[in-house]
Design an enzyme around this catalytic site. Structure first.
Site, PDB file in Angstrom:
ATOM      1  N   CYS A  12       0.810  -1.224   0.000  1.00  0.00           N
ATOM      2  CA  CYS A  12       0.000   0.000   0.000  1.00  0.00           C
ATOM      3  C   CYS A  12       0.840   1.269   0.000  1.00  0.00           C
ATOM      4  CB  CYS A  12      -0.965  -0.015   1.184  1.00  0.00           C
ATOM      5  SG  CYS A  12      -2.344  -1.162   0.948  1.00  0.00           S
ATOM      6  N   LYS A  15       0.230   3.404  -3.184  1.00  0.00           N
ATOM      7  CA  LYS A  15      -0.959   4.210  -3.409  1.00  0.00           C
ATOM      8  C   LYS A  15      -0.613   5.636  -3.814  1.00  0.00           C
ATOM      9  CE  LYS A  15      -4.823   2.571  -0.577  1.00  0.00           C
ATOM     10  NZ  LYS A  15      -5.716   2.930   0.548  1.00  0.00           N
ATOM     11  N   SER A  43     -15.453   8.634   0.846  1.00  0.00           N
ATOM     12  CA  SER A  43     -14.161   7.931   0.784  1.00  0.00           C
ATOM     13  C   SER A  43     -14.210   6.630   1.569  1.00  0.00           C
ATOM     14  CB  SER A  43     -13.031   8.826   1.306  1.00  0.00           C
ATOM     15  OG  SER A  43     -12.933  10.000   0.555  1.00  0.00           O
ATOM     16  N   ASP A  44     -15.332   5.936   1.473  1.00  0.00           N
ATOM     17  CA  ASP A  44     -15.496   4.694   2.227  1.00  0.00           C
ATOM     18  C   ASP A  44     -14.697   3.570   1.577  1.00  0.00           C
ATOM     19  OD1 ASP A  44     -16.573   2.986   4.247  1.00  0.00           O
ATOM     20  OD2 ASP A  44     -18.370   4.243   4.273  1.00  0.00           O
ATOM     21  N   ASP A  45     -14.718   2.409   2.229  1.00  0.00           N
ATOM     22  CA  ASP A  45     -13.825   1.323   1.823  1.00  0.00           C
ATOM     23  C   ASP A  45     -14.299   0.548   0.610  1.00  0.00           C
ATOM     24  OD1 ASP A  45     -11.783   1.413   4.036  1.00  0.00           O
ATOM     25  OD2 ASP A  45     -13.619   1.285   5.211  1.00  0.00           O
ATOM     26  N   ASP A  62      -8.480  -4.139  -5.205  1.00  0.00           N
ATOM     27  CA  ASP A  62      -7.202  -3.619  -4.730  1.00  0.00           C
ATOM     28  C   ASP A  62      -6.091  -4.479  -5.313  1.00  0.00           C
ATOM     29  OD1 ASP A  62      -5.185  -2.304  -3.206  1.00  0.00           O
ATOM     30  OD2 ASP A  62      -6.665  -1.901  -1.637  1.00  0.00           O
ATOM     31  N   ASP A  85     -11.705  -4.852   2.595  1.00  0.00           N
ATOM     32  CA  ASP A  85     -12.699  -3.793   2.417  1.00  0.00           C
ATOM     33  C   ASP A  85     -14.119  -4.298   2.604  1.00  0.00           C
ATOM     34  OD1 ASP A  85     -10.812  -1.840   1.950  1.00  0.00           O
ATOM     35  OD2 ASP A  85     -10.860  -2.062  -0.217  1.00  0.00           O
ATOM     36  N   HIS A 133      -8.262 -11.400 -14.687  1.00  0.00           N
ATOM     37  CA  HIS A 133      -7.717 -10.779 -15.890  1.00  0.00           C
ATOM     38  C   HIS A 133      -6.231 -10.552 -15.679  1.00  0.00           C
ATOM     39  CE1 HIS A 133      -7.701  -8.508 -19.603  1.00  0.00           C
ATOM     40  NE2 HIS A 133      -7.089  -7.508 -18.991  1.00  0.00           N
ATOM     41  N   SER A 134      -5.439 -10.778 -16.733  1.00  0.00           N
ATOM     42  CA  SER A 134      -3.990 -10.608 -16.647  1.00  0.00           C
ATOM     43  C   SER A 134      -3.487  -9.805 -17.827  1.00  0.00           C
ATOM     44  CB  SER A 134      -3.288 -11.973 -16.605  1.00  0.00           C
ATOM     45  OG  SER A 134      -3.551 -12.695 -17.804  1.00  0.00           O
TER      46      SER A 134
END
Length: 340
Positions: A12, A15, A43-45, A62, A85, A133-134
């Site tokens: 993180c 970010k 701005s919630d999770d 994430d 989250d 997905h990659s």
């Protein structure tokens, strides 16, 4: 097996800073669908969308570069972080999709170990890994898109705390400092093991315990650090007053702060807090711990103060340092006040 090389900012710490992100997001149009119960405004999770009077879905995603050398542990950490989250909102994990960025020339066995670690955490969460997905990329990145469910009346928003609520944090701070020190070969085995245990422990267990208590608000503590995410919990009528002595910390993290094993993300978090936070009687190391970006950090609850000690005692049964770190009080001259 080939090791994953550290990226410039792993976990993180990768970010975008909260100030830069806010400037971009404020220009986007606001959704108007009344069934979108939680969107971007607080701005919630995670997003919460009502399907019926009794059922809503929780959506989040994430992903990030690695912050540890072991691909399997990295997969576990990235998955636990993404799943968190849903737990912060009070939901139940249902499905997950892999998000993969991987260099074409790198050993595919590394990717296999990452995906194995992530898959095992989804299974532990009680969810189903349903695809993903990659893309080819110059650096490794991994995470999940997660869907959960919740009753619309049981959502734990991040900004619905009450004056008088106790604030409880379920995991120790200092993960970012410890991982940075480990990258430089300066972290002890004990400190790194505690950081890895914290990052790979699902917040599912703390969330399930919280279901039995009068919780008014919740968020998880990740890349914006404790103070950045606590900022998202405050309102114009609330101040959060914290007591540094009650905040759980990886013991050697203060040494790593004093040794300047710092991150650019922590400095962005400090800059964002200017004018919002008052720090009283804190050492430099304590300040850095408060701004330290966490990867797969703990849940931060606001709940009835008379139940907080019992809640902390139950949370401690998970086996990680936790603590009652402060309370919400009527608004004073700062959003957050931290006393040494």
């Amino acid at each position: 097996m080939e090791q994953i090389q550290f990226c410039r900012g792993g976990g993180c710490t990768a970010k975008l800073g909260p100030a830069a992100l806010a400037r971009v997001l404020e220009k986007l149009p606001r959704p108007t669908d009344p069934n979108l119960l939680i969107g971007t405004e607080s701005s919630d999770d995670a997003a919460v969308y009502r399907l019926t009077d009794d059922l809503a879905i929780v959506q989040t995603l994430d992903f990030f570069p690695p912050m540890v050398e072991d691909p399997y542990i990295f997969g576990q950490v990235a998955a636990a972080n993404a799943l968190s989250d849903v737990y912060a909102m009070g939901g139940t994990v249902r499905t997950a999709l892999n998000i993969v960025c991987f260099p074409e020339q790198m050993d595919l066995n590394i990717l296999g170990r990452i995906l194995q670690g992530g898959s095992e955490k989804v299974i532990e969460a009680g969810g189903s890994l349903a695809g993903g997905h990659s893309i080819a990329d110059s650096e490794v990145k991994y995470g999940l898109s997660v869907t959960g469910t919740i009753h619309p009346d049981r959502i734990r928003a991040n900004n619905t705390g009450h004056v008088g609520d106790a604030l409880v944090l379920t995991k120790p701070l200092g993960v970012g400092l410890t991982c940075t020190a480990a990258r430089m070969g300066a972290a002890s085995d004990e400190a790194l093991a505690l950081a890895v245990k914290s990052m790979t422990t699902l917040n599912k267990y703390a969330s399930e315990i919280a279901d039995r208590y009068p919780v008014h608000a919740c968020t998880d503590v990740t890349g914006f650090g404790l103070l950045g995410h606590l900022h998202e919990m405050t309102r114009p009528d609330l101040t959060a007053r914290l007591h540094m002595a009650g905040i759980p910390v990886i013991p050697e993290a203060r040494d790593y702060a004093d040794g300047f094993y710092l991150t650019a993300a922590a400095q962005r978090n400090r800059n964002f807090a200017e004018g919002r936070v008052k720090l009283r009687g804190l050492s430099f190391a304590d300040e850095e711990i408060l701004f330290d970006p966490q990867t797969s950090g703990g849940l931060l609850f606001a709940l009835d103060a008379d139940k907080a000690d019992d809640f902390v005692a139950e949370i401690a049964s998970i086996g990680l340092p936790c603590g009652k770190i402060g309370q919400f009080i009527p608004r004073m001259d700062a959003e957050i006040i931290v006393e040494g």
